[in-house]
Design a protein around this motif. Structure first.
Motif, PDB file in Angstrom:
ATOM      1  N   VAL A  29      31.021  29.909 -27.474  1.00 56.89           N
ATOM      2  CA  VAL A  29      30.930  30.377 -26.087  1.00 56.89           C
ATOM      3  C   VAL A  29      30.004  29.464 -25.283  1.00 56.89           C
ATOM      4  CG1 VAL A  29      30.075  32.268 -24.619  1.00 56.89           C
ATOM      5  CG2 VAL A  29      31.492  32.781 -26.597  1.00 56.89           C
ATOM      6  N   LEU A  36      32.799  24.060 -19.176  1.00 54.18           N
ATOM      7  CA  LEU A  36      33.299  24.583 -17.900  1.00 54.18           C
ATOM      8  C   LEU A  36      32.418  24.110 -16.746  1.00 54.18           C
ATOM      9  CD1 LEU A  36      35.727  26.555 -17.524  1.00 54.18           C
ATOM     10  CD2 LEU A  36      34.036  28.301 -17.012  1.00 54.18           C
ATOM     11  N   ALA A  40      33.457  21.700 -13.753  1.00 56.59           N
ATOM     12  CA  ALA A  40      33.297  22.125 -12.350  1.00 56.59           C
ATOM     13  C   ALA A  40      32.524  21.071 -11.568  1.00 56.59           C
ATOM     14  CB  ALA A  40      32.570  23.456 -12.290  1.00 56.59           C
ATOM     15  N   TYR A  46      34.200  14.709  -7.755  1.00 58.88           N
ATOM     16  CA  TYR A  46      35.466  14.031  -7.436  1.00 58.88           C
ATOM     17  C   TYR A  46      35.864  14.321  -5.992  1.00 58.88           C
ATOM     18  CZ  TYR A  46      40.430  12.900  -7.533  1.00 58.88           C
ATOM     19  OH  TYR A  46      41.661  12.379  -7.241  1.00 58.88           O
ATOM     20  N   MET A  47      35.730  15.621  -5.620  1.00 63.79           N
ATOM     21  CA  MET A  47      36.117  16.019  -4.264  1.00 63.79           C
ATOM     22  C   MET A  47      35.220  15.349  -3.223  1.00 63.79           C
ATOM     23  SD  MET A  47      36.892  19.979  -5.056  1.00 63.79           S
ATOM     24  CE  MET A  47      36.602  20.599  -3.446  1.00 63.79           C
ATOM     25  N   LYS A 525       4.788  47.554  -3.863  1.00 68.02           N
ATOM     26  CA  LYS A 525       5.276  48.558  -4.824  1.00 68.02           C
ATOM     27  C   LYS A 525       5.246  47.993  -6.246  1.00 68.02           C
ATOM     28  CE  LYS A 525       8.505  51.624  -2.424  1.00 68.02           C
ATOM     29  NZ  LYS A 525       8.356  52.934  -2.996  1.00 68.02           N
ATOM     30  N   ASN A 526       5.788  46.785  -6.388  1.00 70.21           N
ATOM     31  CA  ASN A 526       5.853  46.154  -7.711  1.00 70.21           C
ATOM     32  C   ASN A 526       4.464  45.874  -8.268  1.00 70.21           C
ATOM     33  OD1 ASN A 526       8.680  45.322  -8.779  1.00 70.21           O
ATOM     34  ND2 ASN A 526       8.786  45.128  -6.560  1.00 70.21           N
ATOM     35  N   VAL A 529       2.855  49.087  -9.528  1.00 67.87           N
ATOM     36  CA  VAL A 529       3.443  49.668 -10.741  1.00 67.87           C
ATOM     37  C   VAL A 529       3.336  48.721 -11.932  1.00 67.87           C
ATOM     38  CG1 VAL A 529       5.601  50.516 -11.764  1.00 67.87           C
ATOM     39  CG2 VAL A 529       4.974  51.160  -9.443  1.00 67.87           C
ATOM     40  N   PHE A 530       3.638  47.434 -11.709  1.00 66.92           N
ATOM     41  CA  PHE A 530       3.795  46.560 -12.874  1.00 66.92           C
ATOM     42  C   PHE A 530       2.547  45.770 -13.259  1.00 66.92           C
ATOM     43  CE2 PHE A 530       8.251  47.166 -11.598  1.00 66.92           C
ATOM     44  CZ  PHE A 530       8.731  47.650 -12.790  1.00 66.92           C
ATOM     45  N   ARG A 533       0.657  47.125 -16.000  1.00 67.87           N
ATOM     46  CA  ARG A 533       1.434  47.232 -17.241  1.00 67.87           C
ATOM     47  C   ARG A 533       1.656  45.882 -17.922  1.00 67.87           C
ATOM     48  NH1 ARG A 533       3.172  51.632 -14.227  1.00 67.87           N
ATOM     49  NH2 ARG A 533       3.175  53.548 -15.481  1.00 67.87           N
TER      50      ARG A 533
ATOM     51  N   PHE B 344      30.751  39.699 -21.978  1.00 67.81           N
ATOM     52  CA  PHE B 344      31.680  38.580 -22.094  1.00 67.81           C
ATOM     53  C   PHE B 344      33.070  39.047 -22.559  1.00 67.81           C
ATOM     54  CE2 PHE B 344      33.692  35.026 -24.280  1.00 67.81           C
ATOM     55  CZ  PHE B 344      33.720  34.124 -23.227  1.00 67.81           C
ATOM     56  N   PHE B 390      42.889  17.027  -0.128  1.00 64.45           N
ATOM     57  CA  PHE B 390      43.165  16.585  -1.501  1.00 64.45           C
ATOM     58  C   PHE B 390      44.029  17.615  -2.233  1.00 64.45           C
ATOM     59  CE2 PHE B 390      39.617  19.349  -2.328  1.00 64.45           C
ATOM     60  CZ  PHE B 390      39.779  19.773  -3.631  1.00 64.45           C
ATOM     61  N   TRP B 394      47.664  17.005  -3.829  1.00 63.63           N
ATOM     62  CA  TRP B 394      47.994  17.373  -5.211  1.00 63.63           C
ATOM     63  C   TRP B 394      49.250  18.235  -5.257  1.00 63.63           C
ATOM     64  CZ3 TRP B 394      42.706  19.112  -7.767  1.00 63.63           C
ATOM     65  CH2 TRP B 394      41.917  17.974  -7.952  1.00 63.63           C
ATOM     66  N   PHE B 418      44.462  23.823 -10.884  1.00 59.32           N
ATOM     67  CA  PHE B 418      43.221  23.849 -10.102  1.00 59.32           C
ATOM     68  C   PHE B 418      42.921  25.276  -9.625  1.00 59.32           C
ATOM     69  CE2 PHE B 418      40.910  23.744  -6.125  1.00 59.32           C
ATOM     70  CZ  PHE B 418      39.845  22.938  -6.441  1.00 59.32           C
ATOM     71  N   ILE B 424      39.010  31.263 -12.188  1.00 59.16           N
ATOM     72  CA  ILE B 424      38.226  31.670 -13.365  1.00 59.16           C
ATOM     73  C   ILE B 424      36.752  31.318 -13.152  1.00 59.16           C
ATOM     74  CG2 ILE B 424      37.803  31.155 -15.819  1.00 59.16           C
ATOM     75  CD1 ILE B 424      40.814  31.241 -16.190  1.00 59.16           C
ATOM     76  N   LEU B 425      36.524  30.145 -12.573  1.00 61.77           N
ATOM     77  CA  LEU B 425      35.141  29.758 -12.271  1.00 61.77           C
ATOM     78  C   LEU B 425      34.523  30.764 -11.297  1.00 61.77           C
ATOM     79  CD1 LEU B 425      33.094  27.415 -12.770  1.00 61.77           C
ATOM     80  CD2 LEU B 425      33.875  26.467 -10.611  1.00 61.77           C
ATOM     81  N   PHE B 428      33.424  33.816 -13.035  1.00 59.96           N
ATOM     82  CA  PHE B 428      32.127  33.675 -13.714  1.00 59.96           C
ATOM     83  C   PHE B 428      30.984  33.710 -12.699  1.00 59.96           C
ATOM     84  CE2 PHE B 428      34.589  32.193 -17.352  1.00 59.96           C
ATOM     85  CZ  PHE B 428      33.889  32.802 -18.376  1.00 59.96           C
ATOM     86  N   HIS B 443      15.817  47.241 -12.344  1.00 58.13           N
ATOM     87  CA  HIS B 443      14.392  47.032 -12.088  1.00 58.13           C
ATOM     88  C   HIS B 443      13.850  48.133 -11.185  1.00 58.13           C
ATOM     89  CE1 HIS B 443      10.687  44.928 -11.265  1.00 58.13           C
ATOM     90  NE2 HIS B 443      10.902  45.109  -9.981  1.00 58.13           N
ATOM     91  N   TYR B 444      14.564  48.407 -10.108  1.00 60.94           N
ATOM     92  CA  TYR B 444      14.045  49.400  -9.161  1.00 60.94           C
ATOM     93  C   TYR B 444      14.188  50.831  -9.674  1.00 60.94           C
ATOM     94  CZ  TYR B 444      12.658  45.746  -6.136  1.00 60.94           C
ATOM     95  OH  TYR B 444      12.002  44.639  -5.647  1.00 60.94           O
ATOM     96  N   ARG B 446      13.687  51.555 -12.758  1.00 65.22           N
ATOM     97  CA  ARG B 446      12.520  51.649 -13.634  1.00 65.22           C
ATOM     98  C   ARG B 446      11.245  51.802 -12.806  1.00 65.22           C
ATOM     99  NH1 ARG B 446       9.642  47.462 -16.741  1.00 65.22           N
ATOM    100  NH2 ARG B 446       8.240  48.679 -18.042  1.00 65.22           N
ATOM    101  N   LEU B 447      11.186  51.036 -11.719  1.00 70.04           N
ATOM    102  CA  LEU B 447      10.003  51.112 -10.859  1.00 70.04           C
ATOM    103  C   LEU B 447       9.807  52.547 -10.346  1.00 70.04           C
ATOM    104  CD1 LEU B 447       8.788  48.537  -8.406  1.00 70.04           C
ATOM    105  CD2 LEU B 447       9.119  50.752  -7.468  1.00 70.04           C
ATOM    106  N   LEU B 450       8.580  54.790 -13.158  1.00 70.47           N
ATOM    107  CA  LEU B 450       7.169  54.547 -13.487  1.00 70.47           C
ATOM    108  C   LEU B 450       6.253  55.104 -12.402  1.00 70.47           C
ATOM    109  CD1 LEU B 450       7.397  50.921 -14.925  1.00 70.47           C
ATOM    110  CD2 LEU B 450       6.975  53.003 -16.191  1.00 70.47           C
ATOM    111  N   GLN B 451       6.681  54.955 -11.153  1.00 70.93           N
ATOM    112  CA  GLN B 451       5.898  55.501 -10.044  1.00 70.93           C
ATOM    113  C   GLN B 451       5.735  57.014 -10.213  1.00 70.93           C
ATOM    114  OE1 GLN B 451       7.909  54.256  -6.492  1.00 70.93           O
ATOM    115  NE2 GLN B 451       6.043  53.393  -5.625  1.00 70.93           N
ATOM    116  N   LYS B 488       1.674  52.982 -31.869  1.00 72.32           N
ATOM    117  CA  LYS B 488       2.112  51.895 -30.990  1.00 72.32           C
ATOM    118  C   LYS B 488       3.401  51.276 -31.523  1.00 72.32           C
ATOM    119  CE  LYS B 488       2.034  48.491 -28.002  1.00 72.32           C
ATOM    120  NZ  LYS B 488       2.260  48.693 -26.574  1.00 72.32           N
TER     121      LYS B 488
END
Lengths: 536, 735
Positions: A29, A36, A40, A46-47, A525-526, A529-530, A533, B344, B390, B394, B418, B424-425, B428, B443-444, B446-447, B450-451, B488
């Motif tokens: 992978v 890939l 790209a 090329y372009m 805020k972060n 809190v963090f 920690r 994936f 181009f 093509w 192309f 596909i690109l 991703f 993240h928020y 969790r924040l 925790l708050q 712990k």
């Protein structure tokens, strides 16, 4: 010997790559993703080259390829020299590697192998796509593509081995400058004077008015002449392109091999013997006693204590500060040159908006690129962070102290850039200061964002162990975010100012202010809190 | 006559349903489903009819009054909701939709029966109505089935009146009804009500922006409405929305009039069907295809629309509504956690489905273009390639032609490759983008958690000791360290680094503890001084809880870490000053203490040198001075003697003894058994996170036991689950 070098190399590579594949599937992978990405990049280059060739009638030929190689590789030599001077002689892993049952020369070779692989990897993502794009655009034969792969193997040898050679005088110069601060100050002064002289000379040759279209042919011809004369200094890069373009393959290959062998021998006889001597030096007892005694001070507010400490460390690490803020130091000069060139061009209203947009974009990218300091502010505390964790005071104030330094330095240079822009008169004074305000606000937002990255994901232990920030994800993220902010503001500036100049500026400033308030709220805020920690 | 037939039909179907469900109560669900499927089949038949309703709003005034037209338009919208609820409720039940089917759909059915004639006029676009036409028969069957099923539900509502009344929520009823009304609003009504207005949707015009804002606002509103309602309800809502999307899309489709050019094979058209299939049948690979492919396709289509005429032209409204749905339905499925976050494997599945679709479109384009002109997925025409020279080159240059039976099938292979890899690109890139969003969301989340937990802790503390939270939580423990059931577990590990560890150390003692590498010594010390969090249990220092009252507890602690990291660019004195500032030490105190300790450790002449030039021992001594500059009640040292020369080692040991004699607690870890034996008043042995032995110096002396023997004895043993139960002060669990 080879087995030991292999082990030492793998040890260093293991420390560098954090995302190692553990299974065969993951390896496949990873390879696929890399392929890939390279594909790209190849398509993109090329372009772009195709566009340059067809739209701008710019020649994409052997001479330009040699020049491109020459420039990219000379930059490679510079970066390799700088990085090898720290990797070879002052890296923290020296203590470990040199203590292994291996000869210092083997450690040296393993370090060069690691640097070679790093360069090869870099070339794979840039030069490989460039070679292929050139080949496709010029309709080259199979030999070109085969030889370009062979050249890829040769290519990293030059920057790595030449860098290893040059790193020795660099190391001595560094030590000399550390020993005599006055020499360092004189050197900086000389560089600044040279820079200003260079800028003035460059600005003087820009014709006014600058009519790009009318001068286009002259420019192309001038550029090609420059390329031809620069290529005379291309040495081995000329041999390489000759081989790729099937010109006297045998003779050029012989020259190339001879040069490679020569450089290797030179490294072997010059660098290797000096390596252990330079790498095993210690700072212990190396610092002279300071005659001035510092008085005992009363307890100060924590913020002031942190600020004092940060200011002292900043001034005592001036080398590091110069390296960290290099781009921002260059910003006034770059923006000045850019704006002098702009001021020489007669532009429409849209052109004016584009000039403003470019100024915002370039300024922001340069400023935010230096905010990696903020993205590693906690991390670089390393083992010292333990003190903050055990102190019975509001130690989160250290973040504000560090931030203040970063904001002060960057705002000062944004201000200096604004003055230089005013001098160039490419944009009106009012617009210059509005650009300054936008960049300053957005930069502050970015600093907050970068700090937040480090508060939520500090790499204290990694830094404490290696003393390096290599592979720190927060640095890459911070740069990416900076680029994104710069792009968004640059594009917004062009679109909004083109619609209506006054309302456009109000909107841009409002967006920058909103971003700042939003990031400030999230940051607080972060932090609350963090920070408490964070564990070591 | 027709009205009588309709009423009878409704009565017969509802009676049949009641009888069947009474006869076979266990099969109620199946029976209802069968009727729902029959209804769906009857509804699908409509597709073969050339329905004039949406095309002739303007012309309807020739056949009925303005108020009647408005009435009919409203009734069409309500009928759409009723139809969708009748289709889905028997298959996927929901409380509020059941109420809608019981109370609302019967009313709509009655109105449809009353205005049956007007409906037929509107469908046919003429007053010469024919009740035996396909559309009239279909609509009659549709009305009878909808009426019959809803009457059955009404019967259920009435018979279970008490129970249903108590669970009936008027607010929810109208909220869901309103939501469905918006979701299923027949797009033609806009045109019917407002006619053609608005500007062309080719640039960033005002109406274009409004549409884009709506596209973003609608899913956000839905997300906030459903984020706490659970996955099941979110899935039901998405099934309704995807059905509404499908119904709206097919509403004006007439199979009889379908040509090759308007076959629904374009990406977003297929998306309408695929999203419906993914939600109704819970097909993951199809869902991830829509998530990675359709979303981005729809976004491009909306941002860069290529439509003629005003935004409120029927075809353009349809374009917006379809693309809006295709854009946000997969996103909602993800953010409401109906489908898990992609990995994936899932993107690979999506690539497979995309590859099949892509190959099918290449074949369809090559084949159909031999006798008609089509441009599925924009592979044949210049919709995409006209934006890049181009690409156009093509497309024109590299063509692959295959002749079979005299017919030549052509495809632009380089261009196709192309587009395929480009998409596909893009997938991703989208994945990376989505991933960033997911991480931010996590993240928020969790924040916020925790708050909340921090606020709860403070509230709890206030409840325990009153509003002044700087008072000790345990006033009786003012002169001690109290560790209670401390455990712990490090993040990302399931192993307990320290397990259920309890210990009390009183003032005036040098307490040492020993254990093998990785036994948990440093973990315990780091948690004791507040560097690391506590998984469970509590640690009190001088009566203060280290987690809940960290500042008060830390004011009583001096800590020498095992890494003795210092700011090397500061001088020794600057470093001490800095630490003293953090520990709020007054000028007089720090001056006196620094002078004393600097003299004791022979550092007076080095204090004004940068630490960079210090030796290892000097750094260690500096850290020791910094740790006691505030004269702490508890002095914690982690391996303090490692790497020190004999004199430095002796000096630190003397200071430890001196501190303990002055009534402080000295708590330290070491690997050197002799040091522990000689220096400590009490020694503990820790093994694999458990406290396995605790001894006083007197016990060691009186029993003539060597600490080394005991340690080696304990170290050889395997820790069993009952270790902690057998710990007895002054003894070990060893023989």
């Amino acid at each position: 010997m080879f087995e030991r070098i292999k082990i030492l190399t793998l040890l260093q590579l293991g420390g560098k790559s954090r995302r190692r594949a553990h299974t065969k599937n993951q390896t496949i992978v990873n390879c696929l993703i890399k392929a890939l990405i390279i594909s790209a990049i190849t398509v993109a280059i090329y372009m772009v080259l195709g566009l340059i060739k067809s739209t701008l009638s710019f020649p994409i030929n052997k001479s330009v390829l040699t020049f491109l190689l020459f420039v990219s590789q000379y930059i490679g030599i510079l970066t390799c020299t700088v990085s090898l001077s720290s990797v070879l002689y002052s890296s923290r892993d020296n203590a470990i590697l040199l203590s292994y049952p291996a000869k210092p020369n083997e450690v040296f070779v393993s370090k060069l192998v690691v640097a070679y692989l790093g360069e090869f990897n870099k070339n794979l993502y840039f030069l490989f796509p460039v070679f292929f794009s050139f080949g496709l655009l010029n309709g080259c034969g199979v030999w070109y593509f085969i030889s370009s792969i062979i050249m890829l193997l040769f290519m990293p040898i030059f920057p790595v081995f030449i860098g290893a050679l040059l790193s020795i005088p660099l190391q001595y110069i560094k030590k000399l400058l550390n020993r005599f601060p006055i020499a360092y100050a004189i050197l900086i002064l000389l560089v600044v004077v040279a820079l200003f002289w260079g800028v003035a000379a460059f600005v003087a040759i820009i014709p006014k008015p600058l009519r790009l279209l009318a001068m286009y042919n002259r420019f192309i011809n001038g550029f090609l002449t420059f390329v031809a004369s620069a290529n005379q200094f291309g040495l081995f890069y000329n041999f390489m392109t000759n081989i790729m373009y099937s010109v006297n393959i045998g003779l050029n290959l012989l020259w190339l091999v001879l040069i490679v062998v020569g450089i290797m021998l030179l490294t072997n006889y010059v660098s290797m013997p000096l390596y252990f001597n330079l790498a095993s030096r210690s700072n212990e007892h190396a610092v002279k006693s300071k005659t001035k005694k510092i008085k005992i001070q009363p307890a100060r507010p924590t913020l002031l204590a942190f600020l004092t400490k940060e200011v002292k460390l900043t001034f005592r690490n001036i080398n590091k500060v110069m390296n960290d803020y290099f781009l921002i130091l260059m910003m006034p000069v770059v923006l000045y040159i850019m704006n002098v060139a702009f001021s020489a061009i007669v532009v429409s209203r849209l052109g004016q908006c584009m000039i403003t947009g470019f100024n915002v974009l370039v300024g922001m990218v340069m400023v935010t690129a230096c905010n990696t300091q903020s993205a590693t502010a906690i991390t670089v505390e390393g083992g010292e962070f333990v003190l903050l964790k055990t102190a019975p005071s509001k130690t989160s104030n250290m973040v504000w102290a560090k931030m203040l330094i970063n904001v002060a330095i960057s705002t000062f240079f944004i201000f200096a850039s604004a003055i230089m822009m005013s001098v160039s008169q490419a944009v009106t004074i009012q617009h210059t200061w509005l650009i300054f305000l936008t960049i300053a606000l957005a930069n502050f937002s970015h600093i907050l964002w970068s700090f937040q990255l480090d508060i939520t994901n500090p790499r204290l232990r990694d830094y404490a162990e290696s003393g390096k920030l290599d592979g720190n994800p927060n640095v890459n993220k911070s740069v990416r975010i900076g680029l994104l902010i710069g792009l968004v503001f640059g594009i917004f500036s062009i679109i909004l100012l083109n619609e209506n100049m006054t309302i456009g500026w109000v909107k841009i400033i409002c967006i920058a202010l909103a971003l700042l308030i939003f990031r400030l709220l999230l940051f607080v805020k972060n932090l609350k809190v963090f920070f408490k920690r964070i564990e070591y | 006559m027709i009205y009588a037939i309709l009423v009878c039909g409704v009565a017969i179907i509802s009676t049949l349903l009641i009888l069947l469900t009474k006869k076979f109560p266990a099969k109620t669900s199946l029976i209802l489903r069968i009727f729902a499927y029959i209804f769906i089949a009857a509804y699908v038949v409509r597709l073969v009819h050339n329905d004039a309703f949406d095309r002739i709003y303007g012309g309807l005034s020739d056949y009925m009054s303005t108020s009647m037209i408005a009435m009919m338009m409203g009734l069409r919208a309500l009928t759409m909701i009723s139809a969708i609820v009748t289709c889905i409720e028997p298959i996927r039940s929901s409380k509020t939709c059941k109420d809608i089917l019981s109370l609302f759909v019967p009313i709509v059915t009655i109105l449809n029966i009353i205005f049956f004639r007007q409906h037929i006029i509107a469908f046919a676009g003429t007053t010469n109505i024919n009740y035996v036409s396909i559309r009239a028969i279909q609509f009659a069957i549709e009305t009878m089935l909808m009426g019959g099923i809803s009457a059955y539900y009404l019967y259920g509502f009435v018979t279970n009146w008490k129970e249903r009344r108590s669970s009936f929520r008027l607010g929810s009823f109208f909220a869901v009804l309103g939501f469905l009304l918006l979701a299923c609003f027949p797009v033609g009504i806009f045109q019917g009500l407002f006619g053609e207005f608005g500007d062309e949707a080719t640039g960033f015009t005002f109406t274009h922006r409004v549409m884009l804002y709506l596209t973003c606002i609608i899913p956000i509103v839905i997300y906030f409405a459903y984020r706490n309602k659970g996955v099941d309800r979110a899935r039901t809502m998405l099934i309704y929305l995807s059905t509404a999307c499908l119904v709206l899309f097919t509403y004006t489709i007439n199979i009889n009039n379908l040509s090759y050019t308007n076959l629904p094979l374009h990406l977003c058209n297929t998306g309408v069907f695929l999203i419906f299939i993914a939600y109704v049948f819970n097909v993951k690979s199809i869902y991830y295809f829509t998530f990675f492919v359709n979303v981005i396709g729809a976004l491009f289509a909306m941002v860069l629309p290529d439509t003629d005429g005003s935004v409120f032209l029927l075809s353009n409204i349809r374009f917006w509504v379809d693309h809006m749905y295709v854009f946000f339905l997969p996103i909602l499925g993800m953010v409401l956690k109906v489908f898990p976050r992609p990995n994936f494997k899932m993107i690979r599945g999506a690539i497979y489905v995309f590859s099949i679709y892509f190959v099918a479109m290449i074949i369809a384009n090559a084949w159909i273009n031999t006798f008609a002109s089509v441009d599925y997925f924009f592979l044949q025409g210049d919709t995409v390639s006209k934006h890049a020279d181009f690409l156009y080159n093509w497309q024109q240059l590299y063509k692959l032609s295959v002749t079979i039976n005299g017919i030549t099938y052509t495809t632009a292979w380089v261009y196709d490759i192309f587009i395929y890899f480009g998409y596909i690109l893009l997938m991703f890139i989208i994945w990376i983008f989505y991933d960033a969003i997911f991480k931010t969301q996590d993240h928020y989340t969790r924040l916020i958690e925790l708050q909340k937990s921090d606020m709860l802790d403070i509230r709890e503390l206030r409840k325990k000791i009153g509003n002044d939270i700087t008072k000790p939580i345990n006033p009786r423990g003012k002169n001690m360290i109290k560790i209670s059931h401390f455990t712990k577990i490090y993040a990302g590990s399931d192993r307990k680094a320290v397990d259920d560890f309890s210990l009390t150390v009183k003032a005036g003692q040098v307490f040492g503890f020993i254990g093998h590498n990785g036994a948990g010594k440093s973990t315990l010390i780091k948690s004791l001084v507040g560097i690391q969090s506590i998984t469970s249990g509590s640690i009190e220092v001088c009566g203060y809880d280290i987690t809940k009252q960290p500042l008060q507890a830390k004011l009583n602690i001096g800590y020498v870490s095992d890494n003795h990291a210092v700011y090397e660019k500061l001088t020794g004195r600057e470093y001490i000053n800095y630490v003293a500032d953090l520990y709020l030490v007054s000028k007089e105190d720090r001056e006196a203490r620094l002078a004393r300790y600097a003299k004791m450790f022979h550092l007076e002449n080095d204090l004004d040198r940068e630490i960079k030039g210090y030796s290892h021992g000097m750094k260690q001594k500096l850290v020791v001075i910094a740790s006691i500059i505030h004269n702490p009640k508890v002095w914690v040292l982690d391996e303090p003697l490692t790497g020190l020369d004999p004199i430095s080692s002796f000096q630190i040991k003397s200071l430890m003894r001196e501190m303990a004699d002055a009534g402080h607690i000295v708590f330290f870890s070491s690997h050197v058994i002799e040091v522990l034996e000689k220096l400590c008043d009490r020694v503990a042995i820790i093994k694999q996170g458990h406290l396995v032995g605790e001894y006083t110096s007197d016990q060691l002396k009186t029993k003539k036991m060597s600490l080394e023997d005991i340690y080696l004895d304990v170290a050889d043993e395997a820790v069993t689950s009952d270790v902690k139960n057998t710990i007895v002060t002054g003894t070990t669990n060893s023989k």
